[in-house]
Design an enzyme around this catalytic site. Sequence first.
Site, PDB file in Angstrom:
ATOM      1  N   CYS A  76       0.844  -1.189   0.000  1.00 23.13           N
ATOM      2  CA  CYS A  76       0.000   0.000   0.000  1.00 23.13           C
ATOM      3  C   CYS A  76       0.883   1.243   0.000  1.00 23.13           C
ATOM      4  O   CYS A  76       1.747   1.404   0.858  1.00 23.13           O
ATOM      5  CB  CYS A  76      -0.892  -0.019   1.244  1.00 23.13           C
ATOM      6  SG  CYS A  76      -1.661   1.552   1.640  1.00 23.13           S
ATOM      7  N   GLU A  77       0.667   2.112  -0.976  1.00 27.05           N
ATOM      8  CA  GLU A  77       1.506   3.312  -1.082  1.00 27.05           C
ATOM      9  C   GLU A  77       1.203   4.335   0.003  1.00 27.05           C
ATOM     10  O   GLU A  77       1.977   5.254   0.220  1.00 27.05           O
ATOM     11  CB  GLU A  77       1.362   3.947  -2.463  1.00 27.05           C
ATOM     12  CG  GLU A  77       0.025   4.548  -2.757  1.00 27.05           C
ATOM     13  CD  GLU A  77      -0.095   5.077  -4.170  1.00 27.05           C
ATOM     14  OE1 GLU A  77      -0.899   5.996  -4.366  1.00 27.05           O
ATOM     15  OE2 GLU A  77       0.600   4.585  -5.078  1.00 27.05           O
ATOM     16  N   HIS A  78       0.083   4.179   0.694  1.00 29.47           N
ATOM     17  CA  HIS A  78      -0.273   5.146   1.729  1.00 29.47           C
ATOM     18  C   HIS A  78       0.358   4.847   3.082  1.00 29.47           C
ATOM     19  O   HIS A  78       0.638   5.766   3.848  1.00 29.47           O
ATOM     20  CB  HIS A  78      -1.795   5.204   1.899  1.00 29.47           C
ATOM     21  CG  HIS A  78      -2.499   5.646   0.666  1.00 29.47           C
ATOM     22  ND1 HIS A  78      -3.740   5.155   0.308  1.00 29.47           N
ATOM     23  CD2 HIS A  78      -2.144   6.506  -0.319  1.00 29.47           C
ATOM     24  CE1 HIS A  78      -4.112   5.715  -0.832  1.00 29.47           C
ATOM     25  NE2 HIS A  78      -3.163   6.529  -1.231  1.00 29.47           N
ATOM     26  N   HIS A  79       0.569   3.559   3.388  1.00 26.55           N
ATOM     27  CA  HIS A  79       1.074   3.186   4.705  1.00 26.55           C
ATOM     28  C   HIS A  79       2.305   2.283   4.665  1.00 26.55           C
ATOM     29  O   HIS A  79       2.829   1.911   5.705  1.00 26.55           O
ATOM     30  CB  HIS A  79      -0.030   2.471   5.507  1.00 26.55           C
ATOM     31  CG  HIS A  79      -1.260   3.289   5.654  1.00 26.55           C
ATOM     32  ND1 HIS A  79      -2.371   3.105   4.860  1.00 26.55           N
ATOM     33  CD2 HIS A  79      -1.546   4.321   6.479  1.00 26.55           C
ATOM     34  CE1 HIS A  79      -3.295   3.982   5.195  1.00 26.55           C
ATOM     35  NE2 HIS A  79      -2.826   4.735   6.169  1.00 26.55           N
ATOM     36  N   GLN A 117      -4.813  -0.694  -4.780  1.00 26.84           N
ATOM     37  CA  GLN A 117      -5.399  -1.841  -5.489  1.00 26.84           C
ATOM     38  C   GLN A 117      -6.135  -1.425  -6.758  1.00 26.84           C
ATOM     39  O   GLN A 117      -6.081  -2.116  -7.771  1.00 26.84           O
ATOM     40  CB  GLN A 117      -6.343  -2.593  -4.547  1.00 26.84           C
ATOM     41  CG  GLN A 117      -6.982  -3.815  -5.168  1.00 26.84           C
ATOM     42  CD  GLN A 117      -7.809  -4.597  -4.177  1.00 26.84           C
ATOM     43  OE1 GLN A 117      -7.490  -4.645  -2.990  1.00 26.84           O
ATOM     44  NE2 GLN A 117      -8.872  -5.217  -4.641  1.00 26.84           N
ATOM     45  N   HIS A 145      -6.116  -5.938   3.247  1.00 25.90           N
ATOM     46  CA  HIS A 145      -5.140  -4.863   3.412  1.00 25.90           C
ATOM     47  C   HIS A 145      -4.716  -4.747   4.865  1.00 25.90           C
ATOM     48  O   HIS A 145      -5.556  -4.468   5.736  1.00 25.90           O
ATOM     49  CB  HIS A 145      -5.745  -3.540   2.935  1.00 25.90           C
ATOM     50  CG  HIS A 145      -6.004  -3.511   1.465  1.00 25.90           C
ATOM     51  ND1 HIS A 145      -5.303  -2.688   0.620  1.00 25.90           N
ATOM     52  CD2 HIS A 145      -6.868  -4.209   0.687  1.00 25.90           C
ATOM     53  CE1 HIS A 145      -5.735  -2.868  -0.619  1.00 25.90           C
ATOM     54  NE2 HIS A 145      -6.680  -3.794  -0.610  1.00 25.90           N
ATOM     55  N   CYS A 147      -3.107  -2.458   6.211  1.00 22.23           N
ATOM     56  CA  CYS A 147      -3.288  -1.090   6.706  1.00 22.23           C
ATOM     57  C   CYS A 147      -4.669  -0.923   7.335  1.00 22.23           C
ATOM     58  O   CYS A 147      -4.854  -0.076   8.201  1.00 22.23           O
ATOM     59  CB  CYS A 147      -3.059  -0.063   5.596  1.00 22.23           C
ATOM     60  SG  CYS A 147      -4.093  -0.260   4.145  1.00 22.23           S
TER      61      CYS A 147
END
Length: 186
Positions: A76-79, A117, A145, A147
Amino acid sequence: MSSEELANHYRRIIVELGEDPDREGLRDTPRRAAKAMQFLNHGYTQSLEEIVNGAVFASDTDEMVLVKDIELYSMCEHHLLPFIGKCHIAYLPSGKVLGLSKFARIVDMYARRMQIQENLTRQIAEAVLRVTEARGVAVVIEASHLCMMMRGVEKQNSSMTSSVMLGAFRENQSTRQEFLTLVSGR
């Protein structure tokens, strides 16, 4: 960035979290973490042409081809936490078929990059379409996920499903329905 530079960054993170990177259990962790992160993101070093490697073959087949349950692991690019799941890919050949193992390689190439995703689903569909020149491509990804499971709302049984339909799968409801029925196993 070299493994050594990346390891130095991990060492600093360990210190900033309040740990001693020189204690026995953490002594080699920065190096191992750097290698793991490089492996988990090695899709950046690959190209579609390289992984397909000419494995597109002439064929008279014009009925749906479906490859189900391709395992995927992405970040996940956010976390910077993993999401783990499976990918289902179908296409309607138009004079060409793709070697079976290449579907898994395409999934891995894009999954081994930091992203979300929804984008991963589209990248896979567009890559299969580009390589095969199919009349249509459909991709569904089902993933859990970390995250969402390990932090924030902490929902252990949650999962996400994303889909992309291109060409005949988007335009023809019965083709789309056939694909979705085959994926769901009913």
